[in-house]
Scaffold this active site. Structure first.
Site, PDB file in Angstrom:
ATOM      1  N   ASN A  17       0.844  -1.194   0.000  1.00  0.00           N
ATOM      2  CA  ASN A  17       0.000   0.000   0.000  1.00  0.00           C
ATOM      3  C   ASN A  17       0.877   1.242   0.000  1.00  0.00           C
ATOM      4  OD1 ASN A  17      -2.416  -1.542   0.286  1.00  0.00           O
ATOM      5  ND2 ASN A  17      -1.991  -1.771   2.473  1.00  0.00           N
ATOM      6  N   GLY A  53      -4.459   2.872   1.939  1.00  0.00           N
ATOM      7  CA  GLY A  53      -4.567   2.320   3.284  1.00  0.00           C
ATOM      8  C   GLY A  53      -3.254   2.160   4.013  1.00  0.00           C
ATOM      9  N   GLN A  54      -2.181   2.824   3.530  1.00  0.00           N
ATOM     10  CA  GLN A  54      -0.910   2.715   4.252  1.00  0.00           C
ATOM     11  C   GLN A  54      -1.019   3.400   5.602  1.00  0.00           C
ATOM     12  OE1 GLN A  54       2.585   4.279   2.250  1.00  0.00           O
ATOM     13  NE2 GLN A  54       3.969   3.449   3.818  1.00  0.00           N
ATOM     14  N   HIS A  92       6.719  -1.733   3.090  1.00  0.00           N
ATOM     15  CA  HIS A  92       6.529  -3.137   3.467  1.00  0.00           C
ATOM     16  C   HIS A  92       5.642  -3.828   2.451  1.00  0.00           C
ATOM     17  CE1 HIS A  92       3.411  -0.700   5.473  1.00  0.00           C
ATOM     18  NE2 HIS A  92       2.600  -1.725   5.294  1.00  0.00           N
ATOM     19  N   HIS A 125       2.806  -6.872   2.316  1.00  0.00           N
ATOM     20  CA  HIS A 125       1.960  -7.823   3.035  1.00  0.00           C
ATOM     21  C   HIS A 125       2.000  -9.148   2.282  1.00  0.00           C
ATOM     22  CE1 HIS A 125      -0.473  -4.851   5.470  1.00  0.00           C
ATOM     23  NE2 HIS A 125       0.022  -4.045   4.548  1.00  0.00           N
TER      24      HIS A 125
HETATM   25  P1  5GP Z   1      -0.329  -0.760   6.056  1.00  0.00           P
HETATM   26  O1  5GP Z   1      -1.759  -0.412   6.367  1.00  0.00           O
HETATM   27  O2  5GP Z   1       0.601   0.356   6.433  1.00  0.00           O
HETATM   28  O3  5GP Z   1      -0.118  -1.263   4.664  1.00  0.00           O
HETATM   29  O4  5GP Z   1       0.004  -2.012   6.966  1.00  0.00           O
HETATM   30  C1  5GP Z   1       0.484  -1.908   8.270  1.00  0.00           C
HETATM   31  C2  5GP Z   1       0.273  -3.247   8.926  1.00  0.00           C
HETATM   32  O5  5GP Z   1       1.035  -3.269  10.115  1.00  0.00           O
HETATM   33  C3  5GP Z   1      -1.187  -3.512   9.329  1.00  0.00           C
HETATM   34  O6  5GP Z   1      -1.657  -4.699   8.701  1.00  0.00           O
HETATM   35  C4  5GP Z   1      -1.137  -3.644  10.838  1.00  0.00           C
HETATM   36  O7  5GP Z   1      -1.988  -4.646  11.350  1.00  0.00           O
HETATM   37  C5  5GP Z   1       0.331  -3.973  11.096  1.00  0.00           C
HETATM   38  N1  5GP Z   1       0.804  -3.499  12.376  1.00  0.00           N
HETATM   39  C6  5GP Z   1       0.568  -2.273  12.924  1.00  0.00           C
HETATM   40  N2  5GP Z   1       1.189  -2.167  14.112  1.00  0.00           N
HETATM   41  C7  5GP Z   1       1.812  -3.353  14.320  1.00  0.00           C
HETATM   42  C8  5GP Z   1       2.630  -3.847  15.392  1.00  0.00           C
HETATM   43  O8  5GP Z   1       2.902  -3.181  16.394  1.00  0.00           O
HETATM   44  N3  5GP Z   1       3.108  -5.127  15.261  1.00  0.00           N
HETATM   45  C9  5GP Z   1       2.839  -5.882  14.174  1.00  0.00           C
HETATM   46  N4  5GP Z   1       3.349  -7.118  14.156  1.00  0.00           N
HETATM   47  N5  5GP Z   1       2.089  -5.450  13.139  1.00  0.00           N
HETATM   48  C10 5GP Z   1       1.580  -4.190  13.222  1.00  0.00           C
END
Ligand code: 5GP
Ligand code: ZN
Length: 114
Positions: free
Chosen positions: A87, A93-94, A100, A102
């Protein structure tokens, strides 16, 4: 960056279920999994978004896909397959501003994504 959540996970300052680690990349279980397998794969280098990638990041970003293959083997996803998602910024939705991927697997996924 000291205040970045994923840099702190990579440094071991915040606990996470690490599934892969080497000198270039770290992968760990997502805290809020959206599938039976939901792993976050990051470069150790702090890069905020995909838009911040430069030529020097080509090899590390390619390497993250190789790491995904190691995890696919470890998680028995090589037969069924899996989905990789990255993302970029708010509309996608980042939430964590450290690049990173997923890795999602262990169930069926619809297309197009929501
Ligand atoms: P984004 O929405 O930025 O693409 O994804 C961030 C991801 O990081 C989300 O799926 C969220 O659940 C995960 N995440 C957020 N905080 C933490 C954390 O403290 N530990 C872990 N293991 N994952 C996290
Ligand atoms: Zn970071």
């Amino acid at each position: 960056m000291a205040e970045c959540l994923f840099c702190r996970i990579a440094a071991g300052e915040i606990p996470a279920k690490i599934v892969f680690r080497d000198e270039k990349a770290v992968a760990f279980e997502d805290i809020n999994p959206q599938a039976p397998v939901h792993v976050i794969i990051i470069p150790k280098k702090h890069i905020p978004t995909l838009l911040d990638l430069t030529d020097e990041d080509q090899s590390i970003m390619g390497y993250l896909y190789v790491v995904a293959n190691h995890i696919a083997a470890d998680k028995s996803l090589t037969e069924s397959g899996f989905r990789l998602v990255a993302n970029c910024k708010e509309s996608a939705g980042q939430e964590v501003f450290h690049v990173h991927i997923h890795m999602l697997g262990g169930r069926e996924f619809g297309w197009p994504p929501g």
